[in-house]
Write an enzyme that holds these catalytic residues in place. Structure first.
Site, PDB file in Angstrom:
ATOM      1  N   GLU A  93       0.825  -1.212   0.000  1.00 27.42           N
ATOM      2  CA  GLU A  93       0.000   0.000   0.000  1.00 27.42           C
ATOM      3  C   GLU A  93       0.857   1.259   0.000  1.00 27.42           C
ATOM      4  O   GLU A  93       0.576   2.229  -0.710  1.00 27.42           O
ATOM      5  CB  GLU A  93      -0.928  -0.012   1.211  1.00 27.42           C
ATOM      6  CG  GLU A  93      -1.663   1.291   1.480  1.00 27.42           C
ATOM      7  CD  GLU A  93      -2.638   1.692   0.376  1.00 27.42           C
ATOM      8  OE1 GLU A  93      -3.130   2.833   0.419  1.00 27.42           O
ATOM      9  OE2 GLU A  93      -2.900   0.882  -0.531  1.00 27.42           O
ATOM     10  N   HIS A  96       2.444   1.996  -3.345  1.00 29.29           N
ATOM     11  CA  HIS A  96       1.439   2.614  -4.224  1.00 29.29           C
ATOM     12  C   HIS A  96       1.310   4.105  -3.908  1.00 29.29           C
ATOM     13  O   HIS A  96       1.216   4.939  -4.831  1.00 29.29           O
ATOM     14  CB  HIS A  96       0.097   1.910  -4.027  1.00 29.29           C
ATOM     15  CG  HIS A  96      -1.021   2.501  -4.835  1.00 29.29           C
ATOM     16  ND1 HIS A  96      -0.908   2.767  -6.180  1.00 29.29           N
ATOM     17  CD2 HIS A  96      -2.279   2.890  -4.487  1.00 29.29           C
ATOM     18  CE1 HIS A  96      -2.035   3.286  -6.634  1.00 29.29           C
ATOM     19  NE2 HIS A  96      -2.875   3.385  -5.621  1.00 29.29           N
ATOM     20  N   HIS A 158     -11.899   5.974  -8.208  1.00 28.67           N
ATOM     21  CA  HIS A 158     -10.440   6.048  -8.123  1.00 28.67           C
ATOM     22  C   HIS A 158      -9.801   5.429  -9.368  1.00 28.67           C
ATOM     23  O   HIS A 158      -8.830   5.958  -9.915  1.00 28.67           O
ATOM     24  CB  HIS A 158      -9.972   5.323  -6.859  1.00 28.67           C
ATOM     25  CG  HIS A 158      -8.558   5.626  -6.478  1.00 28.67           C
ATOM     26  ND1 HIS A 158      -8.010   6.889  -6.514  1.00 28.67           N
ATOM     27  CD2 HIS A 158      -7.548   4.807  -6.038  1.00 28.67           C
ATOM     28  CE1 HIS A 158      -6.756   6.852  -6.112  1.00 28.67           C
ATOM     29  NE2 HIS A 158      -6.448   5.594  -5.840  1.00 28.67           N
ATOM     30  N   HIS A 273     -21.564  -6.349 -17.191  1.00 30.89           N
ATOM     31  CA  HIS A 273     -20.251  -6.120 -17.791  1.00 30.89           C
ATOM     32  C   HIS A 273     -20.120  -6.877 -19.115  1.00 30.89           C
ATOM     33  O   HIS A 273     -19.552  -6.374 -20.089  1.00 30.89           O
ATOM     34  CB  HIS A 273     -19.167  -6.566 -16.813  1.00 30.89           C
ATOM     35  CG  HIS A 273     -17.783  -6.142 -17.188  1.00 30.89           C
ATOM     36  ND1 HIS A 273     -17.472  -4.865 -17.601  1.00 30.89           N
ATOM     37  CD2 HIS A 273     -16.603  -6.844 -17.216  1.00 30.89           C
ATOM     38  CE1 HIS A 273     -16.176  -4.784 -17.864  1.00 30.89           C
ATOM     39  NE2 HIS A 273     -15.633  -5.976 -17.649  1.00 30.89           N
ATOM     40  N   HIS A 331      -5.698  -7.925 -17.807  1.00 32.17           N
ATOM     41  CA  HIS A 331      -7.012  -7.405 -18.186  1.00 32.17           C
ATOM     42  C   HIS A 331      -7.092  -5.898 -17.921  1.00 32.17           C
ATOM     43  O   HIS A 331      -7.653  -5.146 -18.711  1.00 32.17           O
ATOM     44  CB  HIS A 331      -8.104  -8.142 -17.412  1.00 32.17           C
ATOM     45  CG  HIS A 331      -9.486  -7.943 -17.964  1.00 32.17           C
ATOM     46  ND1 HIS A 331      -9.776  -8.085 -19.308  1.00 32.17           N
ATOM     47  CD2 HIS A 331     -10.655  -7.611 -17.356  1.00 32.17           C
ATOM     48  CE1 HIS A 331     -11.073  -7.858 -19.498  1.00 32.17           C
ATOM     49  NE2 HIS A 331     -11.615  -7.561 -18.334  1.00 32.17           N
TER      50      HIS A 331
END
Length: 369
Positions: A93, A96, A158, A273, A331
């Site tokens: 985290e 990032h 986000h 989706h 992806h």
């Protein structure tokens, strides 16, 4: 002095010399391209953070257990007794956050370096300010992701914010290239650019919708809610709870790690989706067929359709292989590539105005000389 630079409007030349302008633009071109690549890296690091369940590796923001680096277990326990330290997730985290902060500094540098050129004709000052605004908003979404405990609405925004930052970096780079080339007609007027047709607008709208659906699938942990392909859980129209799956005013407060929705709601999200992918694919194919006769657009349209086909294959493979980490990352990379190819195709469309229109503009300007 090159002919291209002679075409640039010299208003405000007292603020900065022409040689300094050339150096600035070269640096801005480099930094904007670095920004595109760096943002892609930040997006993938963010997705990896989520996939390894490290989104709440640090229970506070902007520090981690009140510190700028991950502390030891004793200090972490003293700061947040209810959130035991998992060192690996905390470091994921924080990495990032470090790279995202570096990206913010890069945006600020672009704005500061470009400020002396802001009054020049065709300089993309508005794009620079938009990029600064979006990166600040993105920082806020990063904070809310932690403080609201992975609330799906914020997590989805986000992701879209990260893609928006990348898109603005790319658009800024393209605009800077045009600015450096001095592509202005006589009189300092920009050459005509084609407006978007309804078909282009529909393709862009469907792409944004599909990206949002992808974020909603991820944030609600619905990636494998449908088992099998092309059917979903062995049915063409399985049991689904659409109202719960797309209940956007759900309460804030629970820890949304691993999701809060029941199976039928997650199935509805995954199925939507899939339907979105079908609609987007058909429109992209129609767009390519409609403009395939234009040689300048053919590479971008072919690339756009090609990337979509690869992305579709990655989505199917994720379902059939039960969402392995490396494939889920690919992806996401495919979604990034789709945004890049769409932006380049739109740019190619707008910049390839018919020669007749360009000639007409030049003749009008000559008439006023």
């Amino acid at each position: 002095m090159s002919a291209s630079w002679r075409a640039v409007d010299l208003q405000g030349e007292s603020e900065v010399t022409m040689s300094d302008s050339r150096r600035r633009v070269r640096l801005l071109l480099t930094l904007s391209l670095v920004g595109v690549l760096f943002t892609i890296g930040v997006i993938l690091v963010g997705v990896w953070t989520r996939l390894v369940d490290a989104g709440l590796g640090c229970p506070d923001w902007p520090g981690c257990y009140g510190r700028l680096v991950v502390p030891d277990e004793t200090r972490a326990l003293a700061h947040s007794p209810d959130a035991p330290l998992e060192s690996f997730k905390a470091w994921v985290e924080m990495v990032h956050r470090y790279v995202a902060s570096t990206l913010g500094l890069l945006v600020i540098a672009l704005v500061v370096l470009g400020a002396p050129l802001r009054r020049r004709a065709d300089y993309p000052w508005g794009v620079s300010l938009a990029l600064l605004g979006v990166i600040l908003l993105q920082g806020a979404f990063g904070a809310f992701t932690v403080t609201l405990k992975l609330w799906p609405q914020v997590v989805t925004m986000h992701l879209l914010g990260g893609l928006s930052v990348m898109l603005l970096f790319l658009w800024l780079h393209l605009r800077l290239r045009r600015f450096a080339a001095g592509r202005l007609t006589l009189g300092g007027v920009a050459a005509p650019r084609r407006p978007l047709t309804p078909l282009w607008a529909l393709a862009m709208l469907l792409l944004v919708g599909q990206l949002a659906l992808g974020g909603w699938v991820s944030s609600n942990y619905a990636g494998i809610a449908c088992q099998g392909f092309p059917t979903c859980n062995g049915q063409w129209w399985p049991a689904m709870d659409w109202s719960e799956g797309f209940h956007l005013t759900q309460s804030v407060g629970p820890n949304y790690l691993h999701g809060q929705l029941h199976a039928d709601a997650r199935t509805a999200i995954q199925f939507a989706h899939r339907l979105g992918a079908l609609a987007l694919g058909l429109v992209l194919l129609l767009l390519a067929l409609r403009h395939w006769h234009e040689a300048r657009l053919r590479p971008w349209l072919g690339g756009l359709v090609g990337v979509f086909v690869v992305q579709l294959g990655l989505g199917i493979a994720n379902v059939l292989l039960w969402l392995p980490l490396w494939l889920a990352l690919l992806h996401t990379a495919g979604a990034v590539a789709l945004v890049v190819m769409m932006a380049l195709a739109v740019w190619g469309w707008r910049e390839s105005a018919p020669q007749a229109a360009k000639q007409q503009t030049v003749e009008k300007e000559w008439a006023h000389v």
